[in-house]
Design a protein around this motif. Structure first.
Motif, PDB file in Angstrom:
ATOM      1  N   VAL A 167      -6.143 -10.478 -12.816  1.00  0.00           N
ATOM      2  CA  VAL A 167      -5.517 -10.689 -11.520  1.00  0.00           C
ATOM      3  C   VAL A 167      -4.020 -10.403 -11.628  1.00  0.00           C
ATOM      4  O   VAL A 167      -3.360 -10.878 -12.542  1.00  0.00           O
ATOM      5  CB  VAL A 167      -5.697 -12.153 -11.090  1.00  0.00           C
ATOM      6  N   CYS A 168      -3.511  -9.612 -10.690  1.00  0.00           N
ATOM      7  CA  CYS A 168      -2.084  -9.277 -10.708  1.00  0.00           C
ATOM      8  C   CYS A 168      -1.259 -10.544 -10.438  1.00  0.00           C
ATOM      9  O   CYS A 168      -1.492 -11.255  -9.465  1.00  0.00           O
ATOM     10  CB  CYS A 168      -1.794  -8.219  -9.660  1.00  0.00           C
ATOM     11  N   ALA A 169      -0.315 -10.793 -11.329  1.00  0.00           N
ATOM     12  CA  ALA A 169       0.492 -12.011 -11.194  1.00  0.00           C
ATOM     13  C   ALA A 169       1.445 -11.913 -10.010  1.00  0.00           C
ATOM     14  O   ALA A 169       1.736 -12.911  -9.349  1.00  0.00           O
ATOM     15  CB  ALA A 169       1.266 -12.250 -12.487  1.00  0.00           C
ATOM     16  N   ALA A 170       1.907 -10.717  -9.715  1.00  0.00           N
ATOM     17  CA  ALA A 170       2.920 -10.544  -8.660  1.00  0.00           C
ATOM     18  C   ALA A 170       2.362 -10.832  -7.264  1.00  0.00           C
ATOM     19  O   ALA A 170       3.027 -11.443  -6.439  1.00  0.00           O
ATOM     20  CB  ALA A 170       3.502  -9.140  -8.724  1.00  0.00           C
ATOM     21  N   CYS A 171       1.138 -10.395  -6.998  1.00  0.00           N
ATOM     22  CA  CYS A 171       0.587 -10.571  -5.652  1.00  0.00           C
ATOM     23  C   CYS A 171      -0.606 -11.520  -5.661  1.00  0.00           C
ATOM     24  O   CYS A 171      -1.284 -11.676  -4.655  1.00  0.00           O
ATOM     25  CB  CYS A 171       0.188  -9.213  -5.058  1.00  0.00           C
ATOM     26  N   GLU A 172      -0.878 -12.120  -6.799  1.00  0.00           N
ATOM     27  CA  GLU A 172      -2.010 -13.024  -6.957  1.00  0.00           C
ATOM     28  C   GLU A 172      -3.317 -12.375  -6.530  1.00  0.00           C
ATOM     29  O   GLU A 172      -4.200 -13.020  -5.950  1.00  0.00           O
ATOM     30  CB  GLU A 172      -1.777 -14.313  -6.165  1.00  0.00           C
ATOM     31  N   VAL A 181       2.816  -3.064   0.123  1.00  0.00           N
ATOM     32  CA  VAL A 181       1.865  -2.863  -0.965  1.00  0.00           C
ATOM     33  C   VAL A 181       2.491  -3.274  -2.294  1.00  0.00           C
ATOM     34  O   VAL A 181       3.623  -2.926  -2.578  1.00  0.00           O
ATOM     35  CB  VAL A 181       1.442  -1.378  -1.012  1.00  0.00           C
ATOM     36  N   CYS A 182       1.754  -4.063  -3.052  1.00  0.00           N
ATOM     37  CA  CYS A 182       2.301  -4.602  -4.303  1.00  0.00           C
ATOM     38  C   CYS A 182       2.600  -3.492  -5.303  1.00  0.00           C
ATOM     39  O   CYS A 182       1.749  -2.673  -5.614  1.00  0.00           O
ATOM     40  CB  CYS A 182       1.328  -5.599  -4.916  1.00  0.00           C
ATOM     41  N   ARG A 183       3.828  -3.490  -5.780  1.00  0.00           N
ATOM     42  CA  ARG A 183       4.258  -2.465  -6.724  1.00  0.00           C
ATOM     43  C   ARG A 183       3.752  -2.739  -8.145  1.00  0.00           C
ATOM     44  O   ARG A 183       3.510  -1.831  -8.921  1.00  0.00           O
ATOM     45  CB  ARG A 183       5.790  -2.388  -6.764  1.00  0.00           C
ATOM     46  N   ALA A 184       3.625  -4.007  -8.464  1.00  0.00           N
ATOM     47  CA  ALA A 184       3.286  -4.367  -9.846  1.00  0.00           C
ATOM     48  C   ALA A 184       1.913  -3.841 -10.241  1.00  0.00           C
ATOM     49  O   ALA A 184       1.698  -3.421 -11.371  1.00  0.00           O
ATOM     50  CB  ALA A 184       3.343  -5.879 -10.022  1.00  0.00           C
ATOM     51  N   CYS A 185       0.974  -3.878  -9.295  1.00  0.00           N
ATOM     52  CA  CYS A 185      -0.397  -3.478  -9.627  1.00  0.00           C
ATOM     53  C   CYS A 185      -0.786  -2.204  -8.895  1.00  0.00           C
ATOM     54  O   CYS A 185      -1.929  -1.771  -8.963  1.00  0.00           O
ATOM     55  CB  CYS A 185      -1.358  -4.602  -9.257  1.00  0.00           C
ATOM     56  N   GLY A 186       0.175  -1.598  -8.193  1.00  0.00           N
ATOM     57  CA  GLY A 186      -0.160  -0.390  -7.448  1.00  0.00           C
ATOM     58  C   GLY A 186      -1.112  -0.669  -6.305  1.00  0.00           C
ATOM     59  O   GLY A 186      -1.855   0.191  -5.873  1.00  0.00           O
TER      60      GLY A 186
HETATM   61 ZN   LIG Z   1      -0.125  -6.943  -7.334  1.00  0.00          ZN
END
Ligand SMILES: [Zn+2]
Length: 338
Positions: A167-172, A181-186
């Motif tokens: 699970v992407c930590a930035a956008c949970e 759109v979350c950059r951390a996980c694209g």
């Molecule tokens: Zn994310």
């Protein structure tokens, strides 16, 4: 507004399975991630990236996909499209009741999307959706493992390096943040993390089998359980035996005298040495079958081992042997003449 063909966007047929859609989306999202591009290409990638995410927001959600499909299959991308909610089956009527300060534009979605899904989308992003999604099983992971013949027959314990989605930590795992759109996980909601897992492969697995290892996949969402690891079994190449499913094949070299008169020979198999009776008059190319001496076939059974007869000449022939061959040769000539 223009009709958007989300299937075309993701390059999948309208009959695509959820898994195919997810795979296509991940591949495209990685390819067009704006951080991977520069200059003019970056702006272009950003546009593409937004559209890909929008397509997945719809096709990746069974409810939205069903609603989208109901709009009609006959529309083509770019056609002028007037959304008429009364055309929708199932009593769906469109009234936007989301909070007025909720800015869909911030998520970079098209008018087409905002008109059709604005209400659902706003609702799913308003806390309710978040807790509903919070405790969910982690991602299942597929991996291949190559096993030697010995490992297939006897089992093995191995360490594997896996790329497992977490699970992407930035956008949970929500794929979007309030900034878009979350950059951390694209925008995929997951990040690929490598990890080492110890897998215990039981004896008797056959090539092509899949092993489900509970809890060895991606971490769970919230308090959800971890996903599973699906290990697909392959047989590693082997210098001694050719592998054909669960059957094995190898050459068996014999001398002319053994071919003519027959013999008993010791042959190696994955299950140990076996004594093989060669019948008199065996032909080159003939295949001898050793039942159950191949690879596991499932259910405790085994494939077969085939030995292909090759006839070779001893390199160290004595003068006496050659004399006897000369004799055989003469007899052959006489036989032919008769
Ligand atoms: Zn994310």
């Amino acid at each position: 507004m223009k009709y958007i063909d989300y299937y075309e966007t993701l390059g999948v047929p309208k009959t695509a399975s959820d898994k195919e859609i997810k795979q296509a989306y991940r591949k495209l999202a990685r390819k067009h991630h704006p951080d991977l591009h520069q200059g003019d290409a970056k702006a272009e990638a950003e546009e593409k990236f937004k559209l890909i995410n929008e397509a997945y927001e719809v096709l990746g959600d069974p409810d939205k996909r069903a609603k989208y499909d109901k709009l009609g299959m006959n529309w083509k991308a770019g056609d002028e499209f007037n959304f008429d909610p009364s055309n929708m089956d199932g009593g769906y009527t469109y009234t936007y009741q989301g909070p007025s300060d909720f800015d869909l534009g911030g998520f970079g979605f098209s008018d087409f999307f905002a008109n059709i899904f604005g209400q659902d989308f706003a609702r799913s992003r308003q806390g309710g959706g978040r807790t509903r999604r919070a405790n969910r099983k982690g991602e299942d992971v597929d991996a291949e493992i190559s096993l030697t013949i010995d490992e297939l027959i006897h089992g093995v314990e191995k360490e594997m390096y896996l790329s497992a989605p977490n699970v992407c930590a930035a956008c949970e795992g929500q794929r979007v943040t309030q900034r878009g759109v979350c950059r951390a996980c694209g925008g995929t909601g997951v990040t690929e993390d490598t990890k080492t897992v110890k897998v215990k492969v039981p004896a008797g697995l056959y090539p092509g089998a899949s092993l489900r290892l509970k809890g060895l996949g991606g971490k769970g969402y919230g308090d959800g359980p971890a996903g599973d690891l699906y290990l697909h079994i392959r047989a590693a190449q082997n210098p001694s035996w050719q592998i054909d499913g669960s059957d094995l094949e190898a050459d068996l070299m014999i001398y002319p005298d053994q071919a003519v008169l027959g013999d008993k020979v010791q042959v190696p198999t994955p299950h140990g040495q076996v004594q093989l009776k060669i019948q008199p008059g065996v032909h080159a190319g003939q295949r001898l079958r050793l039942k159950n001496k191949g690879l596991p076939k499932g259910g405790g059974t085994f494939g077969d081992l085939y030995l292909r007869i090759r006839i070779d000449i001893p390199k160290d022939q004595s003068e006496e042997e050659r004399e006897l061959y000369r004799k055989i040769h003469e007899l052959r000539q006489t036989a032919k003449a008769d």
